[in-house]
Design an enzyme around this catalytic site. Sequence first.
Site, PDB file in Angstrom:
ATOM      1  N   ASP A  40       0.812  -1.209   0.000  1.00  0.00           N
ATOM      2  CA  ASP A  40       0.000   0.000   0.000  1.00  0.00           C
ATOM      3  C   ASP A  40       0.850   1.265   0.000  1.00  0.00           C
ATOM      4  O   ASP A  40       2.055   1.237   0.266  1.00  0.00           O
ATOM      5  CB  ASP A  40      -0.890   0.021   1.249  1.00  0.00           C
ATOM      6  CG  ASP A  40      -2.170  -0.775   1.046  1.00  0.00           C
ATOM      7  OD1 ASP A  40      -2.422  -1.194  -0.086  1.00  0.00           O
ATOM      8  OD2 ASP A  40      -2.902  -0.971   2.040  1.00  0.00           O
ATOM      9  N   LYS A  62      -3.325   3.687  -2.642  1.00  0.00           N
ATOM     10  CA  LYS A  62      -4.488   4.537  -2.869  1.00  0.00           C
ATOM     11  C   LYS A  62      -4.263   5.868  -2.180  1.00  0.00           C
ATOM     12  O   LYS A  62      -3.803   5.933  -1.042  1.00  0.00           O
ATOM     13  CB  LYS A  62      -5.757   3.890  -2.302  1.00  0.00           C
ATOM     14  CG  LYS A  62      -6.140   2.575  -2.948  1.00  0.00           C
ATOM     15  CD  LYS A  62      -7.397   2.012  -2.305  1.00  0.00           C
ATOM     16  CE  LYS A  62      -7.792   0.684  -2.915  1.00  0.00           C
ATOM     17  NZ  LYS A  62      -9.008   0.135  -2.273  1.00  0.00           N
ATOM     18  N   MET A 178      -8.292   9.259   8.803  1.00  0.00           N
ATOM     19  CA  MET A 178      -8.719   9.812   7.508  1.00  0.00           C
ATOM     20  C   MET A 178      -9.708  10.965   7.679  1.00  0.00           C
ATOM     21  O   MET A 178     -10.721  11.041   6.986  1.00  0.00           O
ATOM     22  CB  MET A 178      -9.334   8.696   6.633  1.00  0.00           C
ATOM     23  CG  MET A 178      -8.373   7.556   6.345  1.00  0.00           C
ATOM     24  SD  MET A 178      -9.146   6.153   5.515  1.00  0.00           S
ATOM     25  CE  MET A 178     -10.069   5.413   6.886  1.00  0.00           C
TER      26      MET A 178
END
Length: 651
Positions: A40, A62, A178
Amino acid sequence: MSGKTNRGKVYLVGAGPGDPGLITLRGKYLLERAEVVVYDYLANPKLLRHVPEDAELIYAGKKGGGLHAFTQDEINQLLIDHAGAGRTVVRLKGGDPFIFGRGAEEIEELVAAGIAFEVVPGVTSATAAATYAGIPITHREYTASVAFITGHEAPGKKESNIAWDKLATGAGTIVIYMGIKNLPDITRKLIDNGRDPQTPVAVVRWASTPVQRSVEGTLATITDIVHRAGIKPPALVIVGEVVRLRNTIDWFEKRPLFGRHIVVTRTREQASELVAGLEEQGADCLEYSTIHIEPVADYSLLDRALDELHTYQWLLFTSLNGVTYFFRRLFARNMDARDLAGPKIAVVGRATARELGKYGLRADLVPEKFTGEGLAEALLREGVDGTRILLPRALKAREVLPETLAGAGAEVTVAPVYQNVPPQGRKDELREQLEAGFIDLVTFTSSSTVTNFLTMVDAASDEELRSLLAGVRIAAIGPITAKRWRTAASPLTSSRNATPSRTRWTPLLPTTRARTGTETLPLLLRIDLPGRDGRGGRPEGEPGSERAAQEEAPLICAHCSAPVTSRDQAIEIGGRHEHAFFNPAGIAYEIRCFRRAPGCLVQGDPTSDFTWFAGFRWQFGLCSTCLTHLGWFFSSPEQPSFYGLISNRLL
């Protein structure tokens, strides 16, 4: 564990929050045996060093704004396809796979496809961000509860799964993953549902890495603070009274080299001590290996010497690579350490001696000065007239050692066993970081690292080179490497108009204490002295500089805050320091030994005791109590820099 076992297997491994040292031992073990690694954006690329060279690496990162290497469905299919082909797959995910990492979703697809799997937990970013920012997420005096929430729920959800009315006052500490994009909405919901607007808040970006950045505020102010500071994802938000403890407990961002980006021009394996020391002090080490070691094409010289090894009196090693490649050839000829019973063995320093020890051998001679010149001096004291000496070394190297020994009557066989060649790749990345002003310091551990670094930079002109390296400091391991830098980068070092910004001693690393004793890393410490007339006058201590030195404005010692000037320098080693005094009236100076033992004093008269060596004017001294060599040299008046070389002896 679940699923069938007649095919490959997928391991979901938590990579931790960013610091590669925080991965679990189980995770490291699996990386070392992986055939495919799907990793990742938040997994530190340094973890890929543990992966076998022939493994397939697939980046599946991502980022916000839809910048995805693969969609989630495509990632799921990658895992199924590679494991279905019988391969061992490591799915390396930032933090912990089961805490807002979509690990469960990927496993559901593996189960449906009949693929065997295993999950390895990781240090989750919530606890790491708080810890590395100096914030305990629980504390008996502040809170006994903590909640983890996501600030970015799945797109398309009609209603939020977060009960804001209960969360706002129901948890003492709230950690939000996030949450940067939706921070205004999150803080508003917490306040609207009863949380005090003055509740302390911290935001931590890239937690546990050398580029970590933290800001503080309150629920009422944090959105504006984050906007003004330019904080972008990835970042975590910590809400609660425990944030007040940051002023007391903060430790990570207070390390002396925190936030400094330092280029190491050799690989981690070749400069492990240096990299470890820099990173321990908080530096971000950017590894741009300028040296690629290869065996030589022709071993005929060494082979002939090995055939008559019993006729040699000395075997010399001047580098770790010399030891490594010598023994590779020795073993390739079906020989071993028993064949070295005849000659004595001498090495250039303790690191080379340790490398020799890996083969079960102990050096008969280690010089006090860890240079080719020091080794030559030590051998001359032993007596080399009429002896045969074998020197396995690099294809291209300085000739001072073999020439000195040959001049004393020895027969020296120089046998190349390896060669340094410039590595390929990463040139564009290095130039981009230099152009952006991202790099603070470049370290050089040999003359060849200097040459190859400048080749990698590939400046089209002197002006471009000066522009790329503007503001970048240089650290060299010793005087030979320093001379090579000054020669190779003459456009930078010969400018009479360059006025350095600081005038003080700055050690690259502090003294380190090991269980086996106290040892200093080999350092070349540099002070750039501005010219006395602002244009490049004589260095301090030389005739003609006395009046200007006396008139110079005082500075403050970085260590003890005492008033100092450029003729009264603060020297810092391992938290201890002395001041080196220059006496302009008598052109004499004294340097006290760092060990502070009674009688430790080195004195000299730079007007009479200087020695020319390697193109510089040197003065050497020996502390009679500690037996520590201290060497000092001035460069030319055109470039008024003052250097100090602390020998690699016990201090």
